[in-house]
Design a protein around this motif. Structure first.
Motif, PDB file in Angstrom:
ATOM      1  N   GLY A  68       0.958  -1.160  -0.357  1.00 48.93           N
ATOM      2  CA  GLY A  68      -0.188  -0.575  -0.063  1.00 48.93           C
ATOM      3  C   GLY A  68       0.791   0.892   0.467  1.00 48.93           C
ATOM      4  N   LYS A  69       0.434   2.667  -0.805  1.00 49.64           N
ATOM      5  CA  LYS A  69       0.832   3.661  -0.353  1.00 49.64           C
ATOM      6  C   LYS A  69       1.140   3.962   1.108  1.00 49.64           C
ATOM      7  CE  LYS A  69       1.092   7.829  -1.968  1.00 49.64           C
ATOM      8  NZ  LYS A  69       0.182   9.080  -2.328  1.00 49.64           N
ATOM      9  N   PHE A  70       0.533   4.132   2.210  1.00 45.34           N
ATOM     10  CA  PHE A  70       0.845   4.148   3.315  1.00 45.34           C
ATOM     11  C   PHE A  70       0.615   2.692   4.215  1.00 45.34           C
ATOM     12  CE2 PHE A  70      -0.931   8.449   1.778  1.00 45.34           C
ATOM     13  CZ  PHE A  70      -0.191   9.033   2.159  1.00 45.34           C
ATOM     14  N   ILE A 100      -9.069   6.180   4.889  1.00 46.35           N
ATOM     15  CA  ILE A 100      -8.997   6.370   3.439  1.00 46.35           C
ATOM     16  C   ILE A 100      -8.973   8.131   2.908  1.00 46.35           C
ATOM     17  CG2 ILE A 100      -9.029   6.028   1.207  1.00 46.35           C
ATOM     18  CD1 ILE A 100     -10.056   3.383   2.122  1.00 46.35           C
ATOM     19  N   GLU A 101      -9.596   8.227   3.036  1.00 45.72           N
ATOM     20  CA  GLU A 101     -10.312  10.398   3.273  1.00 45.72           C
ATOM     21  C   GLU A 101      -9.165  10.722   3.450  1.00 45.72           C
ATOM     22  OE1 GLU A 101     -14.101  10.649   3.991  1.00 45.72           O
ATOM     23  OE2 GLU A 101     -15.720   9.752   2.361  1.00 45.72           O
ATOM     24  N   ARG A 102      -8.878  10.560   4.615  1.00 43.83           N
ATOM     25  CA  ARG A 102      -7.656  11.485   5.359  1.00 43.83           C
ATOM     26  C   ARG A 102      -6.235  11.309   4.436  1.00 43.83           C
ATOM     27  NH1 ARG A 102      -9.876  13.091  10.764  1.00 43.83           N
ATOM     28  NH2 ARG A 102     -12.132  12.756   9.769  1.00 43.83           N
ATOM     29  N   CYS A 103      -6.283  10.420   4.285  1.00 49.64           N
ATOM     30  CA  CYS A 103      -4.909   9.946   3.661  1.00 49.64           C
ATOM     31  C   CYS A 103      -4.597  10.685   2.032  1.00 49.64           C
ATOM     32  CB  CYS A 103      -4.308   8.284   3.229  1.00 49.64           C
ATOM     33  SG  CYS A 103      -4.193   7.360   5.158  1.00 49.64           S
ATOM     34  N   LYS A 104      -6.352  10.550   1.654  1.00 46.55           N
ATOM     35  CA  LYS A 104      -6.036  11.520   0.552  1.00 46.55           C
ATOM     36  C   LYS A 104      -5.216  12.824   0.155  1.00 46.55           C
ATOM     37  CE  LYS A 104      -8.498   7.567  -1.896  1.00 46.55           C
ATOM     38  NZ  LYS A 104     -10.029   7.738  -2.990  1.00 46.55           N
ATOM     39  N   SER A 105      -6.253  13.511   1.205  1.00 46.47           N
ATOM     40  CA  SER A 105      -6.455  14.278   1.864  1.00 46.47           C
ATOM     41  C   SER A 105      -5.064  15.894   1.627  1.00 46.47           C
ATOM     42  CB  SER A 105      -7.006  15.740   2.993  1.00 46.47           C
ATOM     43  OG  SER A 105      -6.664  14.947   3.968  1.00 46.47           O
ATOM     44  N   ASP A 106      -3.937  15.171   1.476  1.00 44.66           N
ATOM     45  CA  ASP A 106      -2.870  16.318   2.076  1.00 44.66           C
ATOM     46  C   ASP A 106      -1.627  15.392   1.065  1.00 44.66           C
ATOM     47  OD1 ASP A 106      -0.575  17.539   2.112  1.00 44.66           O
ATOM     48  OD2 ASP A 106      -1.948  18.826   3.694  1.00 44.66           O
ATOM     49  N   PRO A 107      -1.211  15.603  -0.132  1.00 48.76           N
ATOM     50  CA  PRO A 107      -0.025  14.776  -0.693  1.00 48.76           C
ATOM     51  C   PRO A 107       1.037  15.529   0.167  1.00 48.76           C
ATOM     52  CG  PRO A 107      -0.557  16.738  -1.944  1.00 48.76           C
ATOM     53  CD  PRO A 107      -1.918  16.439  -1.255  1.00 48.76           C
ATOM     54  N   GLU A 108       1.441  16.117   0.327  1.00 50.74           N
ATOM     55  CA  GLU A 108       2.707  15.604   1.497  1.00 50.74           C
ATOM     56  C   GLU A 108       3.390  15.558   2.939  1.00 50.74           C
ATOM     57  OE1 GLU A 108       4.060  20.624   1.016  1.00 50.74           O
ATOM     58  OE2 GLU A 108       2.289  20.469   0.047  1.00 50.74           O
ATOM     59  N   VAL A 109       1.751  15.261   3.012  1.00 52.43           N
ATOM     60  CA  VAL A 109       2.686  13.925   4.576  1.00 52.43           C
ATOM     61  C   VAL A 109       2.566  12.793   4.145  1.00 52.43           C
ATOM     62  CG1 VAL A 109       0.431  13.395   6.369  1.00 52.43           C
ATOM     63  CG2 VAL A 109      -0.464  15.666   5.461  1.00 52.43           C
ATOM     64  N   MET A 158      11.539  11.012   9.787  1.00 48.13           N
ATOM     65  CA  MET A 158       9.928  10.911   8.872  1.00 48.13           C
ATOM     66  C   MET A 158      10.385  13.081   8.591  1.00 48.13           C
ATOM     67  SD  MET A 158       9.565   8.042   7.151  1.00 48.13           S
ATOM     68  CE  MET A 158       7.726   8.310   6.457  1.00 48.13           C
ATOM     69  N   ALA A 159      10.321  13.050   9.931  1.00 46.83           N
ATOM     70  CA  ALA A 159       9.350  14.543   9.769  1.00 46.83           C
ATOM     71  C   ALA A 159      10.709  15.425   9.003  1.00 46.83           C
ATOM     72  CB  ALA A 159       9.548  14.781  11.354  1.00 46.83           C
ATOM     73  N   MET A 160      11.634  14.925   8.904  1.00 43.30           N
ATOM     74  CA  MET A 160      13.011  15.635   7.856  1.00 43.30           C
ATOM     75  C   MET A 160      12.352  15.919   6.762  1.00 43.30           C
ATOM     76  SD  MET A 160      14.474  17.488  11.221  1.00 43.30           S
ATOM     77  CE  MET A 160      15.953  18.408   9.836  1.00 43.30           C
ATOM     78  N   LEU A 161      11.645  14.854   6.262  1.00 41.52           N
ATOM     79  CA  LEU A 161      11.153  14.731   5.195  1.00 41.52           C
ATOM     80  C   LEU A 161       9.526  15.518   4.429  1.00 41.52           C
ATOM     81  CD1 LEU A 161      12.853  11.012   4.928  1.00 41.52           C
ATOM     82  CD2 LEU A 161      13.798  13.156   4.095  1.00 41.52           C
ATOM     83  N   GLY A 162       8.774  15.482   4.964  1.00 40.06           N
ATOM     84  CA  GLY A 162       7.920  15.689   5.526  1.00 40.06           C
ATOM     85  C   GLY A 162       6.923  16.165   5.716  1.00 40.06           C
ATOM     86  N   LYS A 163       5.580  16.642   5.808  1.00 43.81           N
ATOM     87  CA  LYS A 163       4.749  16.553   7.062  1.00 43.81           C
ATOM     88  C   LYS A 163       4.760  16.008   7.583  1.00 43.81           C
ATOM     89  CE  LYS A 163       3.091  21.151   4.709  1.00 43.81           C
ATOM     90  NZ  LYS A 163       1.366  21.919   4.019  1.00 43.81           N
TER      91      LYS A 163
END
Length: 340
Positions: A89-91, A110-119, A191-196
């Motif tokens: 899976g992507k996440f 699933i909806e929450r995972c789609k809402s912000d591509p920078e997370v 992980m925080a150093m790489l994205g939101k």
């Protein structure tokens, strides 16, 4: 080895590391599979259970489910870390085999995972009853202070799998078969150093009920290695300090971060320890005796902890350490006043 292939590239993989909890993990998997969509799959990584885990799970034929078994027992923490590195899976979301995921919340998850591509990582709040807006933290410092070095229960943590699987810190932990109980907190900082990051405030993940935990001893901890003992908290503090200094933050941000870690770990090694040792359910689960911790012992523990910090050779000077200690002790004394 049994490995039933699941659909390729779903959005979410639910990762369940397991050992000798055949009934619980079997029920957990079947409950999650009640969700009808193909946007998810489930991966169970069995750490060489000696019960009926393999037999029971081999009866599940849903193509969204995969079962993998280690060739040897690699330890509870390495099994958890490895489990999160395997899914398609992507996440990858973590759910311990003793905990619970409400399948009715999966669609919103699933909806929450789609809402912000920078997370790139985050955590789903545990044991909540009402849905509230999510909180997204900016990359680097804000994500670190809000999502890392918190020593939290790991169920509900999630990662972008392609980024997680390539972390140098993860590979090191797996090679060393690290049994540090809060490896996820160190991973979160990297992980925080790489994205939101995102805190998902959705009633979805729930921890094992207190009565259940009380009557089911921990497979990982006992009197000799209990994670909340003052000695283990010192090791935890050192691990976090070493990690924080390697992140590449500015000197000022590193100083602020170390101050937050010091204050939090001081509380964990004193007041939280006092609370845990008086909790019969917690002590029964970890096969230790309850004990009353007095304030004189609390002060002694705080002194040992602080002296250890002042003597430790780290990237900040003695003056900065002293300021950190003073701020920490203001909170420490305030806590005592409130409790009395």
């Amino acid at each position: 080895m049994l490995n039933i292939s699941a659909p390729l590239s779903p959005l979410i993989s639910i990762c369940i590391p397991t050992f000798n909890r055949c009934d619980k993990v079997y029920k957990l998997v079947n409950d999650i599979l009640m969700y009808p969509g193909n946007e998810i799959n489930i991966l169970v990584l069995d750490n060489c259970s000696t019960d009926e885990t393999k037999k029971l799970l081999s009866t599940i034929t849903d193509p969204r489910f995969s079962f993998v078994q280690n060739e040897s027992n690699i330890g509870g923490v390495p099994n958890l870390l490895k489990c999160l590195s395997l899914p398609s899976g992507k996440f990858a979301f973590l759910c311990l085999d003793k905990d619970y995921l409400n399948y009715q919340s999966v669609e919103k998850l699933i909806e929450r995972c789609k809402s912000d591509p920078e997370v790139v990582f985050g955590h789903c709040a545990l044991n909540i009853q009402q849905e509230t807006p999510d909180i997204v933290y900016d990359k680097q410092y804000q994500s670190i202070v809000n999502m890392a070095y918190l020593s939290k229960h790991p169920t509900g943590v999630f990662y972008k799998t392609d980024i997680y699987a390539n972390l140098t810190s993860l590979k090191t932990m797996l090679i060393e078969q690290s049994n540090f109980p809060f490896c996820a907190d160190v991973i979160n900082a990297d992980m925080a150093m790489l994205g939101k990051s995102k805190l998902i405030n959705l009633p979805a993940f729930y921890t094992e009920k207190t009565d259940e935990a009380r009557h089911k001893p921990s497979f990982t901890y006992n009197a000799s290695n209990i994670y909340f003992s003052p000695a283990k908290r010192l090791l935890e503090f050192e691990t976090y300090l070493n990690s924080a200094q390697q992140l590449g933050l500015s000197n000022y941000e590193t100083l602020k971060l170390i101050g937050k870690i010091y204050s939090r770990e001081l509380m964990l090694s004193t007041f939280v320890y006092k609370k845990m040792m008086s909790d019969h359910a917690v002590c029964d689960h970890h096969r230790i005796n309850t004990r009353k911790i007095g304030y004189s012992e609390i002060f002694k523990l705080s002194f040992v902890f602080t002296l250890h910090f002042l003597k430790k050779d780290i990237s900040i000077n003695l003056l900065d350490k002293t300021i950190i200690v003073l701020y920490g002790y203001i909170k420490f004394i305030a806590r005592i006043v409130l409790l009395k």
